[in-house]
Design a protein around this motif. Structure first.
Motif, PDB file in Angstrom:
ATOM      1  N   ALA A   8       0.829  -1.208   0.000  1.00  0.00           N
ATOM      2  CA  ALA A   8       0.000   0.000   0.000  1.00  0.00           C
ATOM      3  C   ALA A   8       0.863   1.259   0.000  1.00  0.00           C
ATOM      4  O   ALA A   8       0.452   2.293  -0.520  1.00  0.00           O
ATOM      5  CB  ALA A   8      -0.922   0.000   1.216  1.00  0.00           C
ATOM      6  N   ALA A   9       2.057   1.183   0.556  1.00  0.00           N
ATOM      7  CA  ALA A   9       2.951   2.344   0.548  1.00  0.00           C
ATOM      8  C   ALA A   9       3.793   2.396  -0.721  1.00  0.00           C
ATOM      9  O   ALA A   9       4.082   3.481  -1.235  1.00  0.00           O
ATOM     10  CB  ALA A   9       3.855   2.304   1.775  1.00  0.00           C
ATOM     11  N   ALA A  10       4.200   1.243  -1.241  1.00  0.00           N
ATOM     12  CA  ALA A  10       5.129   1.217  -2.366  1.00  0.00           C
ATOM     13  C   ALA A  10       4.443   1.375  -3.722  1.00  0.00           C
ATOM     14  O   ALA A  10       5.007   1.988  -4.623  1.00  0.00           O
ATOM     15  CB  ALA A  10       5.925  -0.082  -2.347  1.00  0.00           C
ATOM     16  N   ALA A  11       3.256   0.822  -3.886  1.00  0.00           N
ATOM     17  CA  ALA A  11       2.604   0.838  -5.198  1.00  0.00           C
ATOM     18  C   ALA A  11       2.239   2.252  -5.666  1.00  0.00           C
ATOM     19  O   ALA A  11       2.518   2.592  -6.825  1.00  0.00           O
ATOM     20  CB  ALA A  11       1.383  -0.064  -5.186  1.00  0.00           C
ATOM     21  N   PRO A  12       1.645   3.114  -4.838  1.00  0.00           N
ATOM     22  CA  PRO A  12       1.380   4.473  -5.337  1.00  0.00           C
ATOM     23  C   PRO A  12       2.656   5.251  -5.670  1.00  0.00           C
ATOM     24  O   PRO A  12       2.686   6.020  -6.633  1.00  0.00           O
ATOM     25  CB  PRO A  12       0.637   5.151  -4.189  1.00  0.00           C
ATOM     26  N   PHE A  51       6.734   6.040 -12.179  1.00  0.00           N
ATOM     27  CA  PHE A  51       6.587   5.590 -13.569  1.00  0.00           C
ATOM     28  C   PHE A  51       5.916   6.649 -14.431  1.00  0.00           C
ATOM     29  O   PHE A  51       6.253   6.796 -15.609  1.00  0.00           O
ATOM     30  CB  PHE A  51       5.783   4.290 -13.608  1.00  0.00           C
ATOM     31  N   SER A  52       4.991   7.404 -13.845  1.00  0.00           N
ATOM     32  CA  SER A  52       4.323   8.435 -14.635  1.00  0.00           C
ATOM     33  C   SER A  52       5.256   9.607 -14.946  1.00  0.00           C
ATOM     34  O   SER A  52       5.087  10.279 -15.959  1.00  0.00           O
ATOM     35  CB  SER A  52       3.075   8.942 -13.908  1.00  0.00           C
ATOM     36  N   GLU A  53       6.248   9.845 -14.094  1.00  0.00           N
ATOM     37  CA  GLU A  53       7.208  10.912 -14.360  1.00  0.00           C
ATOM     38  C   GLU A  53       8.287  10.490 -15.351  1.00  0.00           C
ATOM     39  O   GLU A  53       8.699  11.264 -16.199  1.00  0.00           O
ATOM     40  CB  GLU A  53       7.860  11.366 -13.058  1.00  0.00           C
ATOM     41  N   ASN A  54       8.749   9.246 -15.214  1.00  0.00           N
ATOM     42  CA  ASN A  54       9.812   8.767 -16.089  1.00  0.00           C
ATOM     43  C   ASN A  54       9.570   7.289 -16.369  1.00  0.00           C
ATOM     44  O   ASN A  54       9.520   6.483 -15.449  1.00  0.00           O
ATOM     45  CB  ASN A  54      11.182   8.976 -15.423  1.00  0.00           C
ATOM     46  N   GLU A  55       9.461   6.926 -17.640  1.00  0.00           N
ATOM     47  CA  GLU A  55       9.146   5.532 -17.992  1.00  0.00           C
ATOM     48  C   GLU A  55      10.308   4.582 -17.738  1.00  0.00           C
ATOM     49  O   GLU A  55      10.120   3.369 -17.692  1.00  0.00           O
ATOM     50  CB  GLU A  55       8.715   5.457 -19.450  1.00  0.00           C
ATOM     51  N   ASN A  56      11.499   5.107 -17.538  1.00  0.00           N
ATOM     52  CA  ASN A  56      12.655   4.249 -17.267  1.00  0.00           C
ATOM     53  C   ASN A  56      12.661   3.732 -15.830  1.00  0.00           C
ATOM     54  O   ASN A  56      13.443   2.841 -15.514  1.00  0.00           O
ATOM     55  CB  ASN A  56      13.949   5.023 -17.532  1.00  0.00           C
ATOM     56  N   ASN A  57      11.819   4.259 -14.986  1.00  0.00           N
ATOM     57  CA  ASN A  57      11.772   3.845 -13.577  1.00  0.00           C
ATOM     58  C   ASN A  57      10.870   2.637 -13.339  1.00  0.00           C
ATOM     59  O   ASN A  57      10.676   2.247 -12.196  1.00  0.00           O
ATOM     60  CB  ASN A  57      11.283   4.996 -12.701  1.00  0.00           C
ATOM     61  N   PHE A  58      10.328   2.033 -14.388  1.00  0.00           N
ATOM     62  CA  PHE A  58       9.374   0.944 -14.202  1.00  0.00           C
ATOM     63  C   PHE A  58      10.007  -0.262 -13.517  1.00  0.00           C
ATOM     64  O   PHE A  58       9.461  -0.814 -12.566  1.00  0.00           O
ATOM     65  CB  PHE A  58       8.779   0.536 -15.553  1.00  0.00           C
ATOM     66  N   GLY A  59      11.162  -0.694 -13.983  1.00  0.00           N
ATOM     67  CA  GLY A  59      11.813  -1.872 -13.408  1.00  0.00           C
ATOM     68  C   GLY A  59      12.233  -1.665 -11.969  1.00  0.00           C
ATOM     69  O   GLY A  59      12.074  -2.548 -11.123  1.00  0.00           O
ATOM     70  N   LYS A  60      12.754  -0.487 -11.671  1.00  0.00           N
ATOM     71  CA  LYS A  60      13.190  -0.195 -10.305  1.00  0.00           C
ATOM     72  C   LYS A  60      12.010  -0.136  -9.349  1.00  0.00           C
ATOM     73  O   LYS A  60      12.068  -0.637  -8.230  1.00  0.00           O
ATOM     74  CB  LYS A  60      13.941   1.135 -10.267  1.00  0.00           C
ATOM     75  N   SER A  61      10.925   0.471  -9.789  1.00  0.00           N
ATOM     76  CA  SER A  61       9.767   0.589  -8.903  1.00  0.00           C
ATOM     77  C   SER A  61       9.054  -0.740  -8.726  1.00  0.00           C
ATOM     78  O   SER A  61       8.497  -1.017  -7.665  1.00  0.00           O
ATOM     79  CB  SER A  61       8.805   1.649  -9.424  1.00  0.00           C
ATOM     80  N   LEU A  62       9.076  -1.585  -9.744  1.00  0.00           N
ATOM     81  CA  LEU A  62       8.443  -2.901  -9.638  1.00  0.00           C
ATOM     82  C   LEU A  62       9.164  -3.779  -8.629  1.00  0.00           C
ATOM     83  O   LEU A  62       8.536  -4.587  -7.940  1.00  0.00           O
ATOM     84  CB  LEU A  62       8.411  -3.570 -11.013  1.00  0.00           C
ATOM     85  N   ILE A  63      10.458  -3.610  -8.511  1.00  0.00           N
ATOM     86  CA  ILE A  63      11.241  -4.386  -7.547  1.00  0.00           C
ATOM     87  C   ILE A  63      10.801  -4.073  -6.116  1.00  0.00           C
ATOM     88  O   ILE A  63      10.655  -4.974  -5.288  1.00  0.00           O
ATOM     89  CB  ILE A  63      12.745  -4.127  -7.747  1.00  0.00           C
ATOM     90  N   PHE A  64      10.548  -2.803  -5.832  1.00  0.00           N
ATOM     91  CA  PHE A  64      10.146  -2.427  -4.467  1.00  0.00           C
ATOM     92  C   PHE A  64       8.762  -2.976  -4.119  1.00  0.00           C
ATOM     93  O   PHE A  64       8.512  -3.364  -2.985  1.00  0.00           O
ATOM     94  CB  PHE A  64      10.200  -0.915  -4.293  1.00  0.00           C
TER      95      PHE A  64
END
Length: 138
Positions: free
Chosen positions: A93-97, A103-116
Protein backbone atom coordinates in the motif's frame (compact mmCIF):
# COMPACT_ATOMS: atom_id res chain seq x y z
CA UNK A 1 -28.93 -27.99 4.66
CA UNK A 2 -28.62 -25.76 7.71
CA UNK A 3 -24.82 -25.69 7.34
CA UNK A 4 -25.28 -24.15 3.89
CA UNK A 5 -28.07 -21.69 4.67
CA UNK A 6 -26.57 -20.07 7.80
CA UNK A 7 -23.28 -19.01 6.16
CA UNK A 8 -25.20 -17.79 3.13
CA UNK A 9 -27.41 -15.62 5.34
CA UNK A 10 -24.32 -14.30 7.14
CA UNK A 11 -22.64 -13.34 3.86
CA UNK A 12 -25.78 -11.59 2.62
CA UNK A 13 -26.22 -9.67 5.87
CA UNK A 14 -22.58 -8.61 5.90
CA UNK A 15 -22.69 -7.35 2.32
CA UNK A 16 -26.02 -5.48 2.52
CA UNK A 17 -24.53 -2.22 3.89
CA UNK A 18 -22.16 -2.11 0.92
CA UNK A 19 -24.86 -2.21 -1.77
CA UNK A 20 -25.25 1.58 -1.88
CA UNK A 21 -21.49 2.02 -2.05
CA UNK A 22 -21.17 -0.17 -5.13
CA UNK A 23 -24.26 1.29 -6.81
CA UNK A 24 -22.80 4.80 -6.53
CA UNK A 25 -25.41 6.22 -4.13
CA UNK A 26 -23.00 7.33 -1.44
CA UNK A 27 -23.63 10.24 0.88
CA UNK A 28 -21.80 11.50 3.92
CA UNK A 29 -24.86 11.22 6.11
CA UNK A 30 -25.39 7.52 5.49
CA UNK A 31 -21.71 6.60 5.66
CA UNK A 32 -21.64 6.44 9.44
CA UNK A 33 -24.77 4.25 9.54
CA UNK A 34 -23.36 1.88 6.92
CA UNK A 35 -20.06 1.61 8.75
CA UNK A 36 -21.71 0.90 12.11
CA UNK A 37 -24.05 -1.63 10.51
CA UNK A 38 -21.17 -3.40 8.83
CA UNK A 39 -19.08 -3.52 12.02
CA UNK A 40 -22.07 -4.67 14.08
CA UNK A 41 -22.90 -7.36 11.54
CA UNK A 42 -19.32 -8.57 11.52
CA UNK A 43 -19.11 -8.87 15.29
CA UNK A 44 -22.57 -10.44 15.37
CA UNK A 45 -21.42 -13.07 12.87
CA UNK A 46 -18.30 -13.72 14.93
CA UNK A 47 -20.39 -14.11 18.10
CA UNK A 48 -22.82 -16.45 16.32
CA UNK A 49 -19.95 -18.53 15.00
CA UNK A 50 -18.40 -18.79 18.45
CA UNK A 51 -21.73 -19.80 20.01
CA UNK A 52 -22.38 -22.44 17.38
CA UNK A 53 -18.84 -23.81 17.62
CA UNK A 54 -19.10 -24.01 21.42
CA UNK A 55 -22.22 -26.13 21.26
CA UNK A 56 -20.73 -28.49 18.68
CA UNK A 57 -17.42 -28.64 20.58
CA UNK A 58 -19.13 -29.91 23.71
CA UNK A 59 -20.93 -32.58 21.72
CA UNK A 60 -17.76 -33.81 20.01
CA UNK A 61 -15.36 -33.43 22.92
CA UNK A 62 -14.67 -37.15 23.19
CA UNK A 63 -13.49 -37.44 19.58
CA UNK A 64 -10.84 -34.70 19.75
CA UNK A 65 -7.33 -36.06 19.56
CA UNK A 66 -4.09 -34.12 19.75
CA UNK A 67 -1.89 -32.39 22.22
CA UNK A 68 -1.61 -28.85 23.45
CA UNK A 69 1.67 -28.48 21.56
CA UNK A 70 -0.05 -29.34 18.28
CA UNK A 71 -2.77 -26.81 18.92
CA UNK A 72 -0.26 -24.11 19.73
CA UNK A 73 1.69 -25.07 16.60
CA UNK A 74 -1.38 -24.54 14.43
CA UNK A 75 -2.02 -21.19 16.11
CA UNK A 76 1.61 -20.20 15.46
CA UNK A 77 1.29 -21.17 11.80
CA UNK A 78 -1.89 -19.14 11.44
CA UNK A 79 -0.34 -16.13 13.15
CA UNK A 80 2.79 -16.23 11.01
CA UNK A 81 0.74 -16.30 7.81
CA UNK A 82 -1.76 -13.69 8.94
CA UNK A 83 0.72 -11.18 10.35
CA UNK A 84 3.07 -11.49 7.39
CA UNK A 85 0.18 -10.95 4.96
CA UNK A 86 -0.88 -7.89 6.93
CA UNK A 87 2.65 -6.52 6.82
CA UNK A 88 2.90 -7.21 3.10
CA UNK A 89 -0.36 -5.39 2.52
CA UNK A 90 0.93 -2.34 4.37
CA UNK A 91 4.20 -2.44 2.42
CA UNK A 92 2.48 -2.73 -0.95
CA UNK A 93 0.00 0.00 0.00
CA UNK A 94 2.95 2.34 0.55
CA UNK A 95 5.13 1.22 -2.37
CA UNK A 96 2.60 0.84 -5.20
CA UNK A 97 1.38 4.47 -5.34
CA UNK A 98 4.97 5.68 -5.18
CA UNK A 99 5.88 3.30 -8.01
CA UNK A 100 3.00 4.54 -10.13
CA UNK A 101 4.04 8.14 -9.50
CA UNK A 102 7.67 7.41 -10.41
CA UNK A 103 6.59 5.59 -13.57
CA UNK A 104 4.32 8.43 -14.64
CA UNK A 105 7.21 10.91 -14.36
CA UNK A 106 9.81 8.77 -16.09
CA UNK A 107 9.15 5.53 -17.99
CA UNK A 108 12.66 4.25 -17.27
CA UNK A 109 11.77 3.84 -13.58
CA UNK A 110 9.37 0.94 -14.20
CA UNK A 111 11.81 -1.87 -13.41
CA UNK A 112 13.19 -0.19 -10.30
CA UNK A 113 9.77 0.59 -8.90
CA UNK A 114 8.44 -2.90 -9.64
CA UNK A 115 11.24 -4.39 -7.55
CA UNK A 116 10.15 -2.43 -4.47
CA UNK A 117 6.55 -3.59 -4.83
CA UNK A 118 7.70 -7.20 -5.24
CA UNK A 119 9.89 -6.93 -2.13
CA UNK A 120 6.82 -6.01 -0.11
CA UNK A 121 5.02 -9.13 -1.37
CA UNK A 122 8.03 -11.24 -0.44
CA UNK A 123 7.20 -10.73 3.23
CA UNK A 124 3.92 -12.64 2.78
CA UNK A 125 5.71 -15.46 0.99
CA UNK A 126 8.22 -15.75 3.82
CA UNK A 127 5.41 -15.95 6.37
CA UNK A 128 3.69 -18.65 4.34
CA UNK A 129 6.96 -20.58 4.14
CA UNK A 130 7.39 -20.39 7.91
CA UNK A 131 3.84 -21.63 8.49
CA UNK A 132 4.42 -24.56 6.12
CA UNK A 133 7.59 -25.46 8.03
CA UNK A 134 5.70 -25.27 11.34
CA UNK A 135 2.90 -27.50 10.10
CA UNK A 136 5.34 -30.03 8.65
CA UNK A 137 7.09 -30.32 12.01
CA UNK A 138 3.84 -31.14 13.83
Amino acid sequence: MLTFILPLIAVVLLSLPLVKVFSGKVSKQNAKWRLLTHIGGFFGAVALTLCLSMTSAFAAEASITGTLAQGLGFIAAALSTGCSALGAGIAVAAAAPAAIGAFSENENNFGKSLIFVALGEGVAIYGLLISILIINSL
